[in-house]
Design a protein around this motif. Structure first.
Motif, PDB file in Angstrom:
ATOM      1  N   ALA A   1      -5.462 -14.193   0.343  1.00  0.00           N
ATOM      2  CA  ALA A   1      -5.257 -13.365   1.285  1.00  0.00           C
ATOM      3  C   ALA A   1      -4.546 -13.491   2.770  1.00  0.00           C
ATOM      4  O   ALA A   1      -3.426 -13.451   3.312  1.00  0.00           O
TER       5      ALA A   1
ATOM      6  N   LEU B   1      -1.248 -15.328   2.671  1.00  0.00           N
ATOM      7  CA  LEU B   1      -0.094 -14.388   2.631  1.00  0.00           C
ATOM      8  C   LEU B   1       0.093 -13.677   3.728  1.00  0.00           C
ATOM      9  O   LEU B   1       1.105 -13.650   4.332  1.00  0.00           O
ATOM     10  N   MET B   2      -0.751 -13.438   4.841  1.00  0.00           N
ATOM     11  CA  MET B   2      -0.724 -13.063   6.060  1.00  0.00           C
ATOM     12  C   MET B   2       0.218 -13.933   6.820  1.00  0.00           C
ATOM     13  O   MET B   2       1.064 -13.627   7.624  1.00  0.00           O
TER      14      MET B   2
ATOM     15  N   VAL C   1      -4.914  -7.476   0.796  1.00  0.00           N
ATOM     16  CA  VAL C   1      -3.696  -7.358   1.803  1.00  0.00           C
ATOM     17  C   VAL C   1      -3.026  -6.007   1.436  1.00  0.00           C
ATOM     18  O   VAL C   1      -2.733  -5.734   0.366  1.00  0.00           O
TER      19      VAL C   1
ATOM     20  N   ALA D   1       3.772 -14.362   5.524  1.00  0.00           N
ATOM     21  CA  ALA D   1       4.866 -13.205   6.036  1.00  0.00           C
ATOM     22  C   ALA D   1       5.309 -13.691   7.506  1.00  0.00           C
ATOM     23  O   ALA D   1       6.615 -13.160   7.764  1.00  0.00           O
TER      24      ALA D   1
ATOM     25  N   PHE E   1      11.490 -10.702   5.297  1.00  0.00           N
ATOM     26  CA  PHE E   1      10.848  -9.889   4.673  1.00  0.00           C
ATOM     27  C   PHE E   1      10.794  -8.364   5.294  1.00  0.00           C
ATOM     28  O   PHE E   1      10.800  -7.465   4.357  1.00  0.00           O
ATOM     29  N   ASN E   2      11.261  -7.907   6.556  1.00  0.00           N
ATOM     30  CA  ASN E   2      11.358  -6.734   6.948  1.00  0.00           C
ATOM     31  C   ASN E   2      12.555  -5.914   5.972  1.00  0.00           C
ATOM     32  O   ASN E   2      12.495  -4.924   6.004  1.00  0.00           O
TER      33      ASN E   2
ATOM     34  N   ILE F   1       1.720 -16.060  -4.101  1.00  0.00           N
ATOM     35  CA  ILE F   1       0.722 -16.483  -3.585  1.00  0.00           C
ATOM     36  C   ILE F   1      -0.539 -16.446  -4.914  1.00  0.00           C
ATOM     37  O   ILE F   1      -1.103 -17.608  -5.120  1.00  0.00           O
TER      38      ILE F   1
ATOM     39  N   TYR G   1      -2.965  -5.672  -2.676  1.00  0.00           N
ATOM     40  CA  TYR G   1      -3.315  -6.853  -3.527  1.00  0.00           C
ATOM     41  C   TYR G   1      -4.698  -7.407  -3.356  1.00  0.00           C
ATOM     42  O   TYR G   1      -5.040  -7.527  -1.918  1.00  0.00           O
TER      43      TYR G   1
ATOM     44  N   ALA H   1       3.525 -11.961  -2.509  1.00  0.00           N
ATOM     45  CA  ALA H   1       2.333 -11.837  -3.259  1.00  0.00           C
ATOM     46  C   ALA H   1       1.957 -12.498  -4.507  1.00  0.00           C
ATOM     47  O   ALA H   1       1.112 -13.192  -4.924  1.00  0.00           O
ATOM     48  N   ASN H   2       3.365 -12.384  -5.257  1.00  0.00           N
ATOM     49  CA  ASN H   2       3.319 -13.020  -6.701  1.00  0.00           C
ATOM     50  C   ASN H   2       3.387 -14.403  -6.588  1.00  0.00           C
ATOM     51  O   ASN H   2       2.926 -15.194  -7.434  1.00  0.00           O
TER      52      ASN H   2
ATOM     53  N   PHE I   1       7.646  -7.990  -0.083  1.00  0.00           N
ATOM     54  CA  PHE I   1       6.141  -8.051  -0.191  1.00  0.00           C
ATOM     55  C   PHE I   1       5.525  -8.502  -1.528  1.00  0.00           C
ATOM     56  O   PHE I   1       4.649  -9.472  -1.701  1.00  0.00           O
ATOM     57  N   ASP I   2       6.195  -7.889  -2.542  1.00  0.00           N
ATOM     58  CA  ASP I   2       5.761  -8.121  -3.970  1.00  0.00           C
ATOM     59  C   ASP I   2       6.039  -9.612  -4.410  1.00  0.00           C
ATOM     60  O   ASP I   2       5.231 -10.227  -5.021  1.00  0.00           O
TER      61      ASP I   2
ATOM     62  N   TYR J   1       0.064  -3.592   2.304  1.00  0.00           N
ATOM     63  CA  TYR J   1       1.624  -3.330   2.743  1.00  0.00           C
ATOM     64  C   TYR J   1       1.681  -1.924   3.133  1.00  0.00           C
ATOM     65  O   TYR J   1       1.481  -0.952   2.046  1.00  0.00           O
TER      66      TYR J   1
ATOM     67  N   GLY K   1      11.574  -5.511   2.478  1.00  0.00           N
ATOM     68  CA  GLY K   1      10.416  -4.474   2.213  1.00  0.00           C
ATOM     69  C   GLY K   1       9.500  -4.547   1.190  1.00  0.00           C
ATOM     70  O   GLY K   1       9.015  -5.951   1.099  1.00  0.00           O
ATOM     71  N   GLU K   2       9.186  -3.500   0.485  1.00  0.00           N
ATOM     72  CA  GLU K   2       8.126  -3.800  -0.612  1.00  0.00           C
ATOM     73  C   GLU K   2       8.651  -4.965  -1.567  1.00  0.00           C
ATOM     74  O   GLU K   2       7.710  -5.317  -2.189  1.00  0.00           O
TER      75      GLU K   2
END
Lengths: 301, 78
Positions: free
Chosen positions: A248, A251-252, B13, A255, A261-262, A276, B6, A273-274, A269-270, B15, A265-266
């Protein structure tokens, strides 16, 4: 056909009269420039890259040229344009090669949104992808340059292109950009590596580029699965420390190093996370390069 | 849906889909957020907090109230 296989003077002729098109891994570039330092830079650093036809798909059309007017007689400057847009203020002419490389980085970060783009070195050995995100001065390029001289494959010293489709990282190998003390450190560490001239007093200090090894270009179509995520921190006079980081927290931090990243978007993020999910994450502090390399190499053992 | 989450071991975390902000939470607080967003009854949430932290009803209710405030401020719940 490699650029080096073009007839004599063709690199210079294409660059100055039309465009010279070549492939850097997953990014196709067309460059125009009549600046001798850029012609030399491309001849010295890109001669083993695959030449492209103008009819091939080109991701980036860039131009590097001297600023006109009276200024060119007393304080010559260079500027960089991308599809006719000039994203930067002009720089002293002697910094043209650095501006070219920075400009390409900017273009990729602003255009290649089929990838999550992480400000990171990315190298590979035995199928293990090592992602090393870091701010300037963190030592990521130094570690990267040293490791590629120890047999790791260079995908990029500056940006990891994480595909949104398949979660693999795609190569875009280009010269490794070293700064200040790192230049001498790597010259001593890898006496056979090929370097360009030192470009002094840039915004980032003194810069020298190291030619990407031929192994990087041979593997430039081969993506890699990320296996390790290491955040390097160079500090004077400290003991080497490799500390496991929670996913976690990783990931923070990751980012903060993602250029787009902005924008994504989603989906971005996915993807992060995948990634990570499948990597081991570490914070890595070091002073001495040799012991630092041992620390990194133990990861894949 | 206002967020994605997640979970990894004891951390999560979040989002925020609208703002693009990300937040690091404990895994438990992330699960409570997940339950809040699926309109889980307050009594059920309080029971989970009591079980997780071994605290009395009043403290659990206060804790939940604070979580509601924080998540509303972060626009993670309506």
């Amino acid at each position: 056909v490699l650029l080096s296989q073009l007839p004599a003077n063709k690199i210079s002729e294409y660059l100055s009269t039309q465009e010279l098109c070549f492939k850097t891994g997953s990014i196709n570039i067309a460059v125009k420039s009549n600046i001798p330092a850029i012609i030399k830079h491309i001849t010295d650093f890109y001669s083993h890259y695959d030449c492209l036809e103008k009819s091939d798909f080109i991701d980036l059309h860039v131009e590097v040229y001297s600023v006109g007017g009276y200024r060119k007689f007393y304080k010559p400057q260079v500027t960089f344009s991308f599809d006719g847009y000039e994203p930067f203020i002009p720089l002293p002419l002697k910094q043209a090669p650095a501006m070219f490389e920075w400009g390409l980085n900017w273009c990729i970060a602003n255009v290649a949104h089929q990838y999550l783009i992480i400000h990171s070195a990315i190298i590979e050995k035995d199928g293990y992808g090592l992602v090393m995100p870091g701010t300037p001065g963190s030592g990521k390029s130094t570690l990267c340059a040293a490791l590629v001289n120890k047999g790791w494959r260079l995908l990029s010293d500056e940006m990891a292109l994480l595909s949104l489709k398949d979660g693999l990282i795609y190569p875009a190998p280009r010269p490794v950009s070293l700064k200040n003390k790192s230049i001498q450190i790597i010259k001593e560490f890898a006496p056979n590596a090929v370097f360009g001239d030192v470009i002094a007093d840039t915004l980032k200090g003194d810069i020298a580029h190291m030619v990407a090894p031929v192994s990087a270009l041979k593997g430039q179509s081969v993506p890699v699965k990320p296996a390790f995520l290491v955040f390097p921190h160079y500090e004077d006079n400290i003991e080497k420390k490799l500390i496991k980081l929670s996913k976690a927290r990783a990931l923070m931090t990751l980012a903060e190093h993602a250029f787009n990243f902005n924008v994504l978007g989603e989906e971005g993020f996915d993807s992060m996370a995948n990634m990570i999910e499948q990597v081991e994450c570490y914070d890595f502090s070091y002073s001495d390069l040799t012991t630092a390399l041992d620390g990194i190499e133990t990861l894949i053992q | 849906v206002l967020f994605k989450v997640y979970f990894w071991q004891d951390e999560s975390v979040i989002y925020n889909i609208k703002s693009g902000d990300i937040h690091l939470l404990s895994s438990f607080d992330g699960k409570v957020l997940d339950l809040m967003s699926s309109n889980t009854k307050q009594e059920v949430l309080i029971k989970k907090i009591i079980e997780a932290y071994q605290i009395d009803y009043q403290d659990a209710e206060d804790y939940l109230g604070k979580l509601y405030d924080i998540y509303r401020k972060l626009s993670l719940i309506d």
